[in-house]
Motif scaffolding. Structure first.
Motif, PDB file in Angstrom:
ATOM      1  N   VAL A   1       0.870  -1.172   0.000  1.00 45.76           N
ATOM      2  CA  VAL A   1       0.000   0.000   0.000  1.00 45.76           C
ATOM      3  C   VAL A   1       0.910   1.225   0.000  1.00 45.76           C
ATOM      4  O   VAL A   1       1.675   1.443   0.939  1.00 45.76           O
TER       5      VAL A   1
ATOM      6  N   HIS B   1      -8.125  -5.610 -11.165  1.00 47.90           N
ATOM      7  CA  HIS B   1      -7.451  -4.328 -11.142  1.00 47.90           C
ATOM      8  C   HIS B   1      -8.048  -3.461 -10.048  1.00 47.90           C
ATOM      9  O   HIS B   1      -9.263  -3.439  -9.835  1.00 47.90           O
ATOM     10  N   VAL B   2      -7.180  -2.743  -9.312  1.00 44.81           N
ATOM     11  CA  VAL B   2      -7.610  -1.839  -8.248  1.00 44.81           C
ATOM     12  C   VAL B   2      -7.305  -0.413  -8.693  1.00 44.81           C
ATOM     13  O   VAL B   2      -6.154  -0.096  -9.009  1.00 44.81           O
ATOM     14  N   ARG B   3      -8.330   0.446  -8.752  1.00 42.84           N
ATOM     15  CA  ARG B   3      -8.121   1.830  -9.182  1.00 42.84           C
ATOM     16  C   ARG B   3      -7.551   2.673  -8.054  1.00 42.84           C
ATOM     17  O   ARG B   3      -7.847   2.405  -6.882  1.00 42.84           O
TER      18      ARG B   3
ATOM     19  N   GLY C   1      -3.333  -0.656  -9.070  1.00 41.83           N
ATOM     20  CA  GLY C   1      -3.123  -1.735  -8.114  1.00 41.83           C
ATOM     21  C   GLY C   1      -3.706  -3.027  -8.645  1.00 41.83           C
ATOM     22  O   GLY C   1      -4.197  -3.094  -9.777  1.00 41.83           O
ATOM     23  N   TYR C   2      -3.656  -4.055  -7.812  1.00 47.16           N
ATOM     24  CA  TYR C   2      -4.117  -5.367  -8.263  1.00 47.16           C
ATOM     25  C   TYR C   2      -4.420  -6.240  -7.055  1.00 47.16           C
ATOM     26  O   TYR C   2      -3.907  -6.030  -5.952  1.00 47.16           O
TER      27      TYR C   2
ATOM     28  N   ARG D   1      -1.141  -8.496  -3.553  1.00 50.36           N
ATOM     29  CA  ARG D   1      -2.075  -7.375  -3.411  1.00 50.36           C
ATOM     30  C   ARG D   1      -1.301  -6.070  -3.408  1.00 50.36           C
ATOM     31  O   ARG D   1      -0.251  -5.965  -2.771  1.00 50.36           O
TER      32      ARG D   1
ATOM     33  N   ALA E   1      -2.005  -1.521  -3.802  1.00 50.82           N
ATOM     34  CA  ALA E   1      -2.831  -0.344  -4.091  1.00 50.82           C
ATOM     35  C   ALA E   1      -1.947   0.886  -3.961  1.00 50.82           C
ATOM     36  O   ALA E   1      -1.228   1.041  -2.972  1.00 50.82           O
TER      37      ALA E   1
ATOM     38  N   ASN F   1      -2.536   4.814  -3.899  1.00 51.80           N
ATOM     39  CA  ASN F   1      -3.592   5.828  -3.811  1.00 51.80           C
ATOM     40  C   ASN F   1      -3.106   6.955  -2.909  1.00 51.80           C
ATOM     41  O   ASN F   1      -1.910   7.123  -2.726  1.00 51.80           O
TER      42      ASN F   1
END
Length: 361
Positions: free
Chosen positions: A164, A231-233, A236-237, A251, A253, A255
């Motif tokens: 993260v 997909h993580v906006r 990310g994934y 994992r 992200a 942000n």
């Protein structure tokens, strides 16, 4: 445990850097500044000559916009390749053929297995050792845990990498005054091809730092299956994988989080390893590794340097002939493992998208 003084060369070695972008400015130059007793930046090359000159001026190095000029510089012993991925293989090969003492290539060092095989052949022919910039494998916290865990890798059944982070630009600006950086585009999240490219980029640009650690605990790494890929906006994934003997979770992200966290974990029935890494751009010492066996917990670190400084120490030792070079097979296996996961992740996302489209038709 003193991991910082091993194999240091007797004289300063000259470093030439191909590519003067944010990674060079915010990571490598600060790391090299702390190692000025053994390493000295002597030449910086960038296709934008004004950027090369500005960055080189910070360290009193020569500047050029020519690969040939850097490779011909007799003061350069070690070449660091920090250019875009598609140029890595040819530049690694050119540096080896130029007779340099060692080469550092940022990940990935090749775009496919064929390029990797060519690099391996040239390295063997010239005797020039190559280090790939997966910095976590050089972190003293990881190395200390590795020395202590015994047969733990053979017993592991679950592996997890969790990241993260804020966007790189925030850390880059904390670390130094960035002269220039690529303009960011606004992705079209409705386009599955864009999503697939972003997932590939996440694996090959972010997860790849931890994938050599994952592979260390995955004997059947050539039998990988992706169960889930999301997909993580904005970037990310979430990827779930398995082999016949291991479950793996990746994992990430990026942000606007205020608190970064980068951890790697591995579990067996009776033992657990957790490693908390410092973010790439934060010059705050090593990771802290915690190994639990039954009711006994042992911690390793933090030590006085991170994995980036560790890889430069490794390069200096290799260039001075004080250590044996890493196995080419290990480098190739790490690369193919990452490439296989990247492609399988994109394929899984594509299949899931097609299934959703079919269900809504």
């Amino acid at each position: 445990m003193n991991l910082s003084s091993r194999h240091e060369p007797a004289r300063r070695l000259g470093v030439g850097i191909l590519g003067a972008g944010p990674v060079t400015q915010a990571i490598h130059l600060p790391a090299l500044a702390r190692l000025r007793n053994i390493l000295e930046v002597r030449h910086i090359m960038d296709v934008d000559e004004s950027v090369a000159e500005s960055v080189a001026a910070r360290v009193g190095a020569a500047a050029s916009n020519s690969l040939d000029a850097l490779l011909a510089d007799p003061r350069v012993d070690i070449v660091a390749i920090c250019s875009p991925h598609q140029f890595h293989a040819e530049q690694v090969i050119a540096a080896c053929k130029a007779g340099k003492k060692a080469v550092l290539c940022e990940k990935p060092f090749a775009m496919n297995a064929e390029e990797a095989a060519r690099i391996s052949a040239v390295s063997a022919e010239t005797g020039v050792p190559i280090v790939v910039g997966a910095m976590h494998t050089f972190d003293p916290g990881w190395l200390a845990a590795e020395q202590a865990w015994g047969d733990f890798p053979e017993q592991v059944h679950t592996i997890r990498s969790s990241i993260v982070l804020p966007p790189n630009a925030r850390f880059e600006d904390f670390a130094t005054e960035i002269i220039t950086r690529p303009a960011a585009a606004q992705p079209d999240y409705s386009d599955i091809e864009v999503i697939k490219d972003m997932l590939r980029g996440g694996i090959m640009g972010l997860a790849i730092h931890d994938l050599p650690l994952v592979r260390r605990f995955t004997p059947d790494f050539d039998q990988i299956e992706v169960l889930q890929a999301r997909h993580v906006r904005p970037f990310g994934y979430v990827v779930s994988l398995r082999t016949p003997s291991r479950t793996i979770e990746l994992r990430a992200a990026m942000n606007d989080t205020w608190k970064p966290e980068w951890s790697f974990e591995a579990f067996s029935d009776d033992e657990a390893l957790r490693i908390d890494f410092t973010p790439s751009y934060v010059q705050a010492g090593s990771a802290v590794a915690t190994f639990t066996r039954g009711t006994v917990t042992t911690s390793f670190g933090p030590y006085d340097h991170n994995g980036y400084e560790g890889e430069w120490r490794e390069l200096a030792a290799l260039a001075a002939g004080a250590k044996q070079p890493p196995s080419a097979k290990t480098l190739i296996d790490d690369l193919t493992f990452a490439l296989d996961i990247a492609e399988a992740t994109a394929a899984r996302a594509d299949a899931d998208h097609a299934a959703r489209e079919g269900a809504s038709a």
